[in-house]
Design a protein around this motif. Sequence first.
Motif, short mmCIF file in Angstrom:
data_model
loop_
_atom_site.label_atom_id
_atom_site.label_comp_id
_atom_site.label_asym_id
_atom_site.label_seq_id
_atom_site.Cartn_x
_atom_site.Cartn_y
_atom_site.Cartn_z
N LEU A 1 0.83 -1.19 0.00
CA LEU A 1 0.00 0.00 0.00
C LEU A 1 0.87 1.25 0.00
CD1 LEU A 1 -2.68 1.52 0.17
CD2 LEU A 1 -2.66 1.10 2.64
N THR A 2 1.87 1.28 0.83
CA THR A 2 2.77 2.43 0.92
C THR A 2 3.50 2.64 -0.41
OG1 THR A 2 3.03 2.11 3.29
CG2 THR A 2 4.70 3.44 2.19
N TRP B 1 -4.64 1.42 8.07
CA TRP B 1 -4.23 0.32 7.17
C TRP B 1 -2.72 0.33 6.99
CZ3 TRP B 1 -8.03 1.82 2.71
CH2 TRP B 1 -9.34 1.43 3.05
N LYS B 2 -2.18 1.50 6.77
CA LYS B 2 -0.73 1.63 6.53
C LYS B 2 0.09 1.26 7.76
CE LYS B 2 1.14 4.97 4.38
NZ LYS B 2 1.57 6.31 3.99
N VAL C 1 -11.20 -4.21 -2.63
CA VAL C 1 -11.53 -4.19 -4.05
C VAL C 1 -11.43 -2.76 -4.60
CG1 VAL C 1 -13.40 -4.53 -5.73
CG2 VAL C 1 -12.92 -6.28 -4.01
N LYS C 2 -11.95 -1.79 -3.85
CA LYS C 2 -11.84 -0.38 -4.28
C LYS C 2 -10.37 0.02 -4.40
CE LYS C 2 -16.16 1.30 -2.27
NZ LYS C 2 -16.75 2.18 -1.24
N LEU C 3 -9.57 -0.43 -3.45
CA LEU C 3 -8.14 -0.12 -3.47
C LEU C 3 -7.46 -0.76 -4.68
CD1 LEU C 3 -6.08 1.36 -1.65
CD2 LEU C 3 -5.63 -0.84 -0.56
N ALA C 4 -7.77 -2.03 -4.94
CA ALA C 4 -7.19 -2.73 -6.10
C ALA C 4 -7.63 -2.06 -7.40
CB ALA C 4 -7.61 -4.19 -6.08
N LEU D 1 -1.82 -7.00 -3.62
CA LEU D 1 -1.93 -6.19 -2.40
C LEU D 1 -1.64 -7.01 -1.15
CD1 LEU D 1 -5.09 -4.01 -3.10
CD2 LEU D 1 -2.75 -3.18 -2.80
N ALA D 2 -2.08 -8.26 -1.14
CA ALA D 2 -1.90 -9.13 0.02
C ALA D 2 -0.50 -9.73 0.11
CB ALA D 2 -2.93 -10.25 0.00
N GLY D 3 0.30 -9.54 -0.93
CA GLY D 3 1.65 -10.10 -0.93
C GLY D 3 1.71 -11.56 -1.33
#
Length: 145
Positions: free
Chosen positions: A11-12, A39-40, A52-55, A65-67
């Motif tokens: 995310l960062t 979150w960060k 989902v919005k973030l993706a 996103l989950a690594g």
Amino acid sequence: MENKNVFHERLTELMIEKGVNTVSLALALGVSDETVRRWKNGQRYILLSQLVKLADYFQCSLDFLAGRSDEILDYPVKEMPAFYERLRGIMLEKGISRYKLVKDLPIYDSYFTNWKEGKSPNLLTLIVLADYFDITIDYLVGRDR
């Protein structure tokens, strides 16, 4: 829990690459900037609906996103079905009962009721389920193939 740390790193990194701060990302996602900061900092698990919005915002996969993947996005995104219905379909496909899932995983039976009512699972739960079924998070929620 290793993936939890990767989410925060990803995310960062994505925010830096795109040149957005917590305030502008929060506005784009419809959440508070405090939520993005949490979150960060690892103080709050992100829910599927927000993930989902973030993706979509960063045009990447949930697994990235989950690594769980280093591929940013290697498939065309599909519209997602309701999580509960998708999970039930995968359980049927894999021959796993609700009872077995609750017995094998740190998932309470009440989660199913919540998901049936349209509530979102958090990222940690998605990772646990995807690992258990040996599938991607994106497949678990119906975003890919």
